[in-house]
Design a protein around this motif. Structure first.
Motif, mmCIF file in Angstrom:
data_model
loop_
_atom_site.group_PDB
_atom_site.id
_atom_site.type_symbol
_atom_site.label_atom_id
_atom_site.label_comp_id
_atom_site.label_asym_id
_atom_site.label_seq_id
_atom_site.Cartn_x
_atom_site.Cartn_y
_atom_site.Cartn_z
ATOM 1 N N GLU A 1 36.136 40.707 -73.458
ATOM 2 C CA GLU A 1 35.906 42.148 -73.298
ATOM 3 C C GLU A 1 35.691 42.842 -74.643
ATOM 4 O OE1 GLU A 1 37.748 46.104 -71.125
ATOM 5 O OE2 GLU A 1 38.333 44.098 -70.481
ATOM 6 N N LYS B 1 32.426 45.053 -75.317
ATOM 7 C CA LYS B 1 32.468 46.446 -75.754
ATOM 8 C C LYS B 1 31.659 46.642 -77.025
ATOM 9 C CE LYS B 1 35.541 50.334 -76.702
ATOM 10 N NZ LYS B 1 34.695 50.829 -77.807
ATOM 11 N N GLU C 1 34.199 46.772 -64.083
ATOM 12 C CA GLU C 1 35.378 47.296 -64.762
ATOM 13 C C GLU C 1 35.171 47.337 -66.281
ATOM 14 O OE1 GLU C 1 37.089 45.153 -61.080
ATOM 15 O OE2 GLU C 1 35.400 44.948 -62.452
ATOM 16 N N ARG D 1 35.057 50.833 -68.497
ATOM 17 C CA ARG D 1 35.982 51.138 -69.590
ATOM 18 C C ARG D 1 35.237 51.423 -70.895
ATOM 19 N NH1 ARG D 1 39.318 47.292 -66.740
ATOM 20 N NH2 ARG D 1 38.436 45.521 -67.865
ATOM 21 N N LYS E 1 33.258 54.854 -70.966
ATOM 22 C CA LYS E 1 34.094 56.058 -70.858
ATOM 23 C C LYS E 1 34.108 56.833 -72.174
ATOM 24 C CE LYS E 1 36.458 58.302 -67.813
ATOM 25 N NZ LYS E 1 35.795 58.771 -66.579
ATOM 26 N N ARG F 1 35.732 51.020 -59.636
ATOM 27 C CA ARG F 1 35.701 50.016 -60.700
ATOM 28 C C ARG F 1 34.996 50.544 -61.947
ATOM 29 N NH1 ARG F 1 35.056 46.311 -56.140
ATOM 30 N NH2 ARG F 1 32.799 46.657 -56.214
ATOM 31 N N ASN G 1 34.871 53.625 -62.768
ATOM 32 C CA ASN G 1 35.619 54.789 -63.228
ATOM 33 C C ASN G 1 34.691 55.982 -63.471
ATOM 34 O OD1 ASN G 1 37.892 56.249 -63.955
ATOM 35 N ND2 ASN G 1 37.871 55.552 -66.083
#
Length: 323
Positions: free
Chosen positions: A30, A34, A59, A63, A66, A107, A109
């Motif tokens: 992850e 990112k 997900e 994240r 965001k 998921r 968000n």
């Protein structure tokens, strides 16, 4: 970065998009995912594509994104493949579409999905039911636009006609595989039908799962840490690992070198030569790959180069649609 509208819609996406198939949420950490998403955003990439069937990808994407103002990027996901063992936990029924849209929103968000795509055609559900469900989600503000993925020309034609008859909001996109080797959307009339119906292509696998980066050489073994060396991802790439394909790739790389470009840049420029292609979705697993690939946007392929490309590609055949 350069941007194109998807089909006849007003939605503008970056000519290079970032996808998450076989990368984020599964084989890529992850933190690395990112870093790629952050680099993509920094470079002006605004189109991020995922699916409810990509393990953990929604997900991870939710994240990472965001951190950015929601209006500055276009978020796309999909529905179709099984999400459980039950008979209603798959396909394009109203029940499955509505339930999976809610699940994807959680998921990811986010409050809405920019582009919601039917991941495959469902021959067990009437098209009217599918289109009405998508139209209702749009009316509710949960999705802004709808599209399809890997639909045939006839399926797209039928959907466009039914949608018009029912006065529904039109589909705006098709997401097919498209690269120098996989060209069925040209040969089977998909591009022509999409142009007539107002859909644009947001294509996946423009680099043939990494084969069109030049990392795989004829007569040599599979490089360590490559997609072909990973048991989680090599099932997709193995169809390209043929001596005739790799020999062809070597010739394409030499042609790209004459133009002062890498093979990946050449391959992306070739995909984007097609006006009906709105975005070429990359599955980058390192930020540096994105920095390299966006240079394709400045590469111009002349008619002579395109003819030489066709002569090289004539040495390879046998690729079939993914459907």
């Amino acid at each position: 970065m350069k941007y194109r509208a998807i089909g006849k819609s007003g939605l503008k996406v970056s000519e290079i998009g970032l996808g998450s198939w076989l990368t984020y949420g599964s084989v890529t950490a992850e933190e690395t995912a990112k870093a790629c998403i952050d680099k993509a955003y920094e470079l002006g990439i605004n189109f991020f594509d995922t699916s409810n069937s990509y393990e953990g990808a929604e997900e991870v994407l939710g994240r990472a994104l965001k951190a950015y103002r929601r209006s500055t990027y276009v978020l796309a996901t999909k529905v179709f493949f099984p999400q459980g063992r039950g008979p209603n936990e798959r396909g394009l029924s109203r029940k499955h579409i509505m339930e999976q849209c809610e699940a994807s929103l959680k998921r990811l968000n986010t409050d809405y999905i920019d582009l919601y795509q039917c991941h495959r055609f469902d021959d067990t559900t009437p098209i009217e039911e599918t289109l009405r469900a998508l139209d209702d989600l749009t009316a509710q503000g949960k999705i802004l636009y709808a599209g399809v993925s890997e639909w045939s020309a006839e399926q797209i034609k039928s959907a466009a006609a039914i949608g018009k008859q029912l006065n529904l909001r039109p589909l705006i996109s098709n997401q097919p595989i498209y690269n120098l080797f996989e060209r069925y959307i040209e040969k089977e009339g998909v591009i022509q039908q999409c142009e007539e119906a107002g859909l644009g292509q947001v294509v996946f696998s423009p680099l043939a799962q990494g084969v069109l980066t030049g990392k795989y050489k004829p007569g040599q073994g599979i490089p360590q840490n490559s997609r072909a060396a990973n048991n989680q991802t090599n099932g997709v790439i193995n169809s390209y690992l043929r001596e005739d394909v790799l020999a062809c790739t070597a010739k394409l790389e030499a042609l790209a070198s004459e133009l002062g470009a890498s093979l990946s840049q050449f391959s992306l420029a070739w995909v984007l030569r097609q006006p009906n292609v709105s975005s070429a979705i990359n599955g980058s697993s390192r930020p540096s790959q994105l920095e390299e690939n966006i240079k394709a946007l400045d590469l111009v392929l002349t008619d002579d180069v395109l003819q030489r490309t066709e002569e090289i590609l004539s040495e390879v055949s046998g690729f079939a649609p993914m459907r």
